[in-house]
Design a protein around this motif. Structure first.
Motif, PDB file in Angstrom:
ATOM      1  N   GLY A 131      -9.826  -1.402  -7.390  1.00 52.37           N
ATOM      2  CA  GLY A 131      -9.586  -0.683  -6.151  1.00 52.37           C
ATOM      3  C   GLY A 131      -8.452   0.319  -6.265  1.00 52.37           C
ATOM      4  O   GLY A 131      -8.537   1.432  -5.737  1.00 52.37           O
ATOM      5  N   LEU A 132      -7.380  -0.074  -6.963  1.00 57.57           N
ATOM      6  CA  LEU A 132      -6.249   0.826  -7.163  1.00 57.57           C
ATOM      7  C   LEU A 132      -6.675   2.054  -7.960  1.00 57.57           C
ATOM      8  O   LEU A 132      -6.296   3.193  -7.635  1.00 57.57           O
ATOM      9  CB  LEU A 132      -5.119   0.089  -7.871  1.00 57.57           C
ATOM     10  CG  LEU A 132      -3.900   0.905  -8.303  1.00 57.57           C
ATOM     11  CD1 LEU A 132      -3.254   1.598  -7.111  1.00 57.57           C
ATOM     12  CD2 LEU A 132      -2.889   0.006  -9.018  1.00 57.57           C
TER      13      LEU A 132
ATOM     14  N   ALA B 192      -9.656   3.316  -8.113  1.00 50.85           N
ATOM     15  CA  ALA B 192     -10.523   4.140  -7.269  1.00 50.85           C
ATOM     16  C   ALA B 192      -9.702   5.031  -6.344  1.00 50.85           C
ATOM     17  O   ALA B 192     -10.047   6.196  -6.113  1.00 50.85           O
ATOM     18  CB  ALA B 192     -11.458   3.248  -6.457  1.00 50.85           C
ATOM     19  N   ARG B 193      -8.590   4.495  -5.830  1.00 48.96           N
ATOM     20  CA  ARG B 193      -7.729   5.301  -4.959  1.00 48.96           C
ATOM     21  C   ARG B 193      -6.968   6.353  -5.764  1.00 48.96           C
ATOM     22  O   ARG B 193      -6.594   7.393  -5.229  1.00 48.96           O
ATOM     23  CB  ARG B 193      -6.739   4.394  -4.215  1.00 48.96           C
ATOM     24  CG  ARG B 193      -7.390   3.543  -3.144  1.00 48.96           C
ATOM     25  CD  ARG B 193      -6.357   2.883  -2.250  1.00 48.96           C
ATOM     26  NE  ARG B 193      -5.546   1.899  -2.959  1.00 48.96           N
ATOM     27  CZ  ARG B 193      -5.913   0.645  -3.173  1.00 48.96           C
ATOM     28  NH1 ARG B 193      -7.107   0.213  -2.750  1.00 48.96           N
ATOM     29  NH2 ARG B 193      -5.128  -0.196  -3.811  1.00 48.96           N
ATOM     30  N   THR B 194      -6.727   6.067  -7.026  1.00 49.04           N
ATOM     31  CA  THR B 194      -6.031   7.033  -7.871  1.00 49.04           C
ATOM     32  C   THR B 194      -6.894   8.253  -8.121  1.00 49.04           C
ATOM     33  O   THR B 194      -6.422   9.394  -8.104  1.00 49.04           O
ATOM     34  CB  THR B 194      -5.641   6.385  -9.212  1.00 49.04           C
ATOM     35  OG1 THR B 194      -4.818   5.247  -8.955  1.00 49.04           O
ATOM     36  CG2 THR B 194      -4.903   7.363 -10.103  1.00 49.04           C
ATOM     37  N   GLY B 195      -8.175   8.020  -8.342  1.00 49.42           N
ATOM     38  CA  GLY B 195      -9.103   9.121  -8.515  1.00 49.42           C
ATOM     39  C   GLY B 195      -9.048   9.727  -9.894  1.00 49.42           C
ATOM     40  O   GLY B 195      -8.193   9.400 -10.722  1.00 49.42           O
TER      41      GLY B 195
ATOM     42  N   VAL C 246       0.996   7.011  -6.713  1.00 46.63           N
ATOM     43  CA  VAL C 246      -0.157   7.829  -7.079  1.00 46.63           C
ATOM     44  C   VAL C 246       0.115   9.297  -6.770  1.00 46.63           C
ATOM     45  O   VAL C 246      -0.197  10.193  -7.572  1.00 46.63           O
ATOM     46  CB  VAL C 246      -1.421   7.339  -6.346  1.00 46.63           C
ATOM     47  CG1 VAL C 246      -2.561   8.345  -6.523  1.00 46.63           C
ATOM     48  CG2 VAL C 246      -1.847   5.969  -6.867  1.00 46.63           C
ATOM     49  N   GLU C 247       0.710   9.577  -5.607  1.00 47.58           N
ATOM     50  CA  GLU C 247       1.008  10.953  -5.242  1.00 47.58           C
ATOM     51  C   GLU C 247       2.016  11.568  -6.217  1.00 47.58           C
ATOM     52  O   GLU C 247       1.883  12.732  -6.623  1.00 47.58           O
ATOM     53  CB  GLU C 247       1.543  11.013  -3.816  1.00 47.58           C
ATOM     54  CG  GLU C 247       1.894  12.408  -3.338  1.00 47.58           C
ATOM     55  CD  GLU C 247       0.722  13.376  -3.388  1.00 47.58           C
ATOM     56  OE1 GLU C 247       0.972  14.588  -3.539  1.00 47.58           O
ATOM     57  OE2 GLU C 247      -0.436  12.924  -3.281  1.00 47.58           O
TER      58      GLU C 247
ATOM     59  N   GLU D 266       0.823  -1.207   0.000  1.00 48.75           N
ATOM     60  CA  GLU D 266       0.000   0.000   0.000  1.00 48.75           C
ATOM     61  C   GLU D 266       0.861   1.263   0.000  1.00 48.75           C
ATOM     62  O   GLU D 266       0.538   2.238  -0.692  1.00 48.75           O
ATOM     63  CB  GLU D 266      -0.934   0.014   1.213  1.00 48.75           C
ATOM     64  CG  GLU D 266      -1.866   1.212   1.237  1.00 48.75           C
ATOM     65  CD  GLU D 266      -2.822   1.193   2.410  1.00 48.75           C
ATOM     66  OE1 GLU D 266      -3.585   2.168   2.577  1.00 48.75           O
ATOM     67  OE2 GLU D 266      -2.804   0.205   3.174  1.00 48.75           O
TER      68      GLU D 266
ATOM     69  N   GLN E  50       1.992   1.969  -3.506  1.00 49.74           N
ATOM     70  CA  GLN E  50       0.892   2.464  -4.335  1.00 49.74           C
ATOM     71  C   GLN E  50       0.591   3.927  -4.035  1.00 49.74           C
ATOM     72  O   GLN E  50       0.447   4.747  -4.952  1.00 49.74           O
ATOM     73  CB  GLN E  50      -0.359   1.616  -4.090  1.00 49.74           C
ATOM     74  CG  GLN E  50      -0.260   0.179  -4.574  1.00 49.74           C
ATOM     75  CD  GLN E  50      -1.544  -0.600  -4.316  1.00 49.74           C
ATOM     76  OE1 GLN E  50      -2.443  -0.120  -3.629  1.00 49.74           O
ATOM     77  NE2 GLN E  50      -1.626  -1.801  -4.857  1.00 49.74           N
ATOM     78  N   VAL E  51       0.500   4.254  -2.747  1.00 55.35           N
ATOM     79  CA  VAL E  51       0.188   5.631  -2.352  1.00 55.35           C
ATOM     80  C   VAL E  51       1.261   6.587  -2.855  1.00 55.35           C
ATOM     81  O   VAL E  51       0.963   7.665  -3.382  1.00 55.35           O
ATOM     82  CB  VAL E  51       0.047   5.724  -0.818  1.00 55.35           C
ATOM     83  CG1 VAL E  51      -0.031   7.179  -0.371  1.00 55.35           C
ATOM     84  CG2 VAL E  51      -1.182   4.961  -0.349  1.00 55.35           C
TER      85      VAL E  51
END
Length: 351
Positions: A142-143, A145-148, A112-113, A105, A108-109
């Motif tokens: 899910g990934l 969705a977190r990316t937006g 994405v940031e 995680e 991934q975070v």
């Protein structure tokens, strides 16, 4: 088709960066590499900026057309510091960060940031080593969705080592693509897989051997089905080294190695490997004679076909009185990559 013609999966190593730099401009412009950092076992977070620069500075310098930078072997304790080190190259250069559904995680975070900050998008690398697992599709959902919204995303479907022992690779790739393509408006979508087989002394006992281009066959099988997304797909492979080569950790100060090496040549349907000598009194004669075998092949496209063919021709025709131009492991890998990447681009529509 917009975007790159070809996405090679390359190690962030001098031979690969050197090969990419030497490609003819029109060939280079058609390529967007997926660069891979090697494992960095035990590297302390506070030293990662320096360590990463050693590998990424050369590939960033040759990536004026863009590409992706990935660290698939990052240790959990390194994730934050490594992401920060790579973000510099994404912010100031033209490289895009990469993550995947199986990554930690924290990685991934961080990816994405970085993608949000650099405004160049995010590569989503989805690995299928054998059969497609539908749960992986949910992980990708899910990934995403977190990316937006607002972050362009690139699908990098990585089939890994597509060899003859995976006759259903095309079907598995279709299953994966059927599940993944509807999940987003992908800016790019690539089907990656396969490469030259790993060369061993046993394979080359007769001086040469041949491997099939199984991933090329997989690619055409996927296109032949005629899915609506087929025109959007980009082709990719692992170049002249097997996928396992990416996982080789750097060995500082290592010397020696086997007394032999390999010259490689890509044809329409095959990978050809020829044994050459890294040392010994017969090295010059054997290596020039081997290069002559290649340039005398019916499939050889001539010294004007690309920088790889030119190197092989120069090696074959050089004088026996000097070792200049017979190369060593780095030159052999570089020449193989030059020939292979140029040939792949010329083989694809639009190349």
């Amino acid at each position: 088709m917009s975007g790159p013609l070809y996405i090679p999966v390359l190690p962030a190593r001098p031979h690969a960066a050197g090969a990419f730099r030497r490609l003819w401009p029109d060939v280079q412009a058609a390529i967007r590499p997926l660069w891979n950092l090697p494992p960095l076992p035990g590297a302390a977070p506070e030293t990662l900026t320096t360590v990463v620069g050693k590998y990424v500075d050369p590939v960033s310098a040759v990536s004026r057309h863009g590409g992706w930078i990935d660290a698939p072997f990052v240790e959990d304790a390194q994730s934050a510091a490594l992401a920060e080190a790579l973000s510099v190259y994404c912010m100031l250069g033209r490289l895009r960060p990469v993550t995947g559904p199986e990554r930690a995680e924290a990685q991934q975070v961080a990816a994405v940031e970085t993608a949000r900050r650099c405004l160049r998008g995010l590569g989503v690398r989805v690995r299928v080593t054998r059969e497609w697992d539908a749960r992986r599709g949910e992980d990708v959902r899910g990934l995403l969705a977190r990316t937006g919204p607002g972050v362009p995303v690139d699908l990098l479907l990585d089939m890994g080592a597509v060899l003859d022992d995976r006759p259903d690779a095309g079907k598995e790739a279709l299953r994966a693509l059927d599940a993944l393509m509807p999940l987003a408006v992908w800016r790019n979508a690539a089907l990656l897989g396969g490469a030259f087989p790993r060369a061993t002394a046993d394979m080359l006992e007769e001086g040469s051997c041949e491997g099939s281009r199984a991933e090329w066959r997989m690619w055409h099988e996927v296109l032949a089905v005629g899915r609506a997304y087929a025109p959007l797909l980009h082709y990719g492979d692992y170049g002249v080294q097997p996928p396992s080569a990416l996982a080789q950790a750097p060995a500082p100060g290592k010397k020696g190695g086997p007394p032999w090496g390999v010259l490689r040549y890509t044809t329409d349907s095959s990978y050809l490997l020829f044994k050459v000598l890294a040392r010994g009194p017969d090295r010059i004669d054997v290596n020039r004679r081997t290069a002559r075998r290649i340039i005398q092949l019916p499939e050889f496209r001539g010294a004007g076909a690309g920088q790889g063919e030119k190197w092989l021709s120069d090696c074959a025709n050089g004088p026996l009185s000097t070792s200049e131009g017979v190369g060593g492991p780095t030159e052999w890998l570089r020449a193989g990559n030059l020939q292979h990447m140029t040939y792949v681009v010329r083989s694809l529509p639009g190349g």
